[in-house]
Design a protein around this motif. Sequence first.
Motif, PDB file in Angstrom:
ATOM      1  N   ARG A  50       0.801  -1.343  -0.691  1.00 32.62           N
ATOM      2  CA  ARG A  50      -0.208  -0.343   0.277  1.00 32.62           C
ATOM      3  C   ARG A  50       0.300   1.420   0.204  1.00 32.62           C
ATOM      4  O   ARG A  50       0.732   2.064  -0.816  1.00 32.62           O
ATOM      5  N   HIS A  54       3.385   2.587 -11.982  1.00 35.41           N
ATOM      6  CA  HIS A  54       3.526   1.092 -11.374  1.00 35.41           C
ATOM      7  C   HIS A  54       3.437  -0.474 -11.668  1.00 35.41           C
ATOM      8  O   HIS A  54       4.049  -0.953 -10.815  1.00 35.41           O
ATOM      9  N   ASN A  55       3.797  -0.416 -12.811  1.00 37.40           N
ATOM     10  CA  ASN A  55       3.774  -1.265 -14.037  1.00 37.40           C
ATOM     11  C   ASN A  55       5.326  -1.842 -14.348  1.00 37.40           C
ATOM     12  O   ASN A  55       5.543  -2.950 -14.686  1.00 37.40           O
ATOM     13  N   ARG A  69       2.701   2.009  -3.144  1.00 39.04           N
ATOM     14  CA  ARG A  69       1.508   2.340  -4.321  1.00 39.04           C
ATOM     15  C   ARG A  69       0.795   3.942  -4.051  1.00 39.04           C
ATOM     16  O   ARG A  69       1.063   4.506  -5.210  1.00 39.04           O
ATOM     17  N   GLU A  70       1.268   4.029  -2.928  1.00 41.33           N
ATOM     18  CA  GLU A  70       0.894   5.635  -2.401  1.00 41.33           C
ATOM     19  C   GLU A  70       2.290   6.629  -3.298  1.00 41.33           C
ATOM     20  O   GLU A  70       1.753   7.658  -3.553  1.00 41.33           O
ATOM     21  N   PRO A  90       4.962   6.940  -8.251  1.00 41.77           N
ATOM     22  CA  PRO A  90       4.342   8.118  -9.295  1.00 41.77           C
ATOM     23  C   PRO A  90       2.826   6.955 -10.270  1.00 41.77           C
ATOM     24  O   PRO A  90       4.042   5.672 -10.270  1.00 41.77           O
ATOM     25  N   GLN A  91       2.182   7.059 -10.352  1.00 41.01           N
ATOM     26  CA  GLN A  91       1.078   5.763 -11.252  1.00 41.01           C
ATOM     27  C   GLN A  91       1.647   5.884 -12.773  1.00 41.01           C
ATOM     28  O   GLN A  91       2.122   4.309 -12.895  1.00 41.01           O
ATOM     29  N   ARG A  92       2.413   6.374 -14.059  1.00 42.00           N
ATOM     30  CA  ARG A  92       3.165   5.709 -14.183  1.00 42.00           C
ATOM     31  C   ARG A  92       3.809   4.907 -14.279  1.00 42.00           C
ATOM     32  O   ARG A  92       4.176   3.770 -15.406  1.00 42.00           O
TER      33      ARG A  92
END
Length: 280
Positions: free
Chosen positions: A260, A271-272, A263-264, A267-269
């Motif tokens: 968690r 995540h992979n 993930r926070e 950066p979302q870009r």
Amino acid sequence: MSVQAGESWSYSKFKFHGLSLSGIRTAIAMPELSLSFDVAQGYPYLLNLKQYFITHGHLDHAAGVPYIISQKAMNSQEPGKFYMPPSLVEPLDKIMKLWEQIEGHEYRYEFIPVKPDDEFQINGNTYVKVFPTTHRIESYGYTVFETVKKLKKEYVGLSQDEIIELRRKHINVNEVHEIPMVSFTGDTQIEFLDSRDWVKKSKILFLEATYLDERKTIDQARQWGHTHIDEIIPRLDEIESEQIVFIHASSRYSDKEALRLIREKVPQRLHNRVVLYPGR
């Protein structure tokens, strides 16, 4: 952005098996190459491997060395090769001599000291190269390289017959590329990223991320020779790795909580590209 605890993780053609939890256990094996980075307490999945690359001498990374040696002897296996910081060779040898006295048995083993930029052949096109890391005691990281032959640029587009003709004239049409595939840090401060240029270019980078929130500051992490995620986040864009694998999370976090927090913060870009390797 996760690996299930106790299971293997695969990426591309590489498979990994192991666990990593700060102060408790770190040992991640590459079974197809018959090697492991660190040995924790000497778990069953490590016993049949041939080569062991020890980052440093703390017990959660190296305690399993005597047990692996004894198990190989009991099962009539060839002794494994243990690569390690030079300062660890003599103390571990003394430990083994004491166990020989305790057990009334003489063991065969090979402790190989390493230094930065050393190379150790794994098979015909794979070798491991050493890079320096920064911890409270002498420590090193390791990179698995592959050597690949490719056609030289000036010959790309030629027909097969034309290439055969060049070879008949003893013209070397190939060039060798050395590709950093997997890098593993062990325990270290963030400075390891600058130690060798190939580390950030590795297709897969296992890097310590011990502290993940404000319960420990960056200064506190550095005091103990560790890395805080808040030091890693600003440097993620300069890491070229296809997969960035966080290991060695503090035992204060459950795997769920650690995931968690990552993930926070990541950066979302990205995540992979980020993986949390479990410790439990």
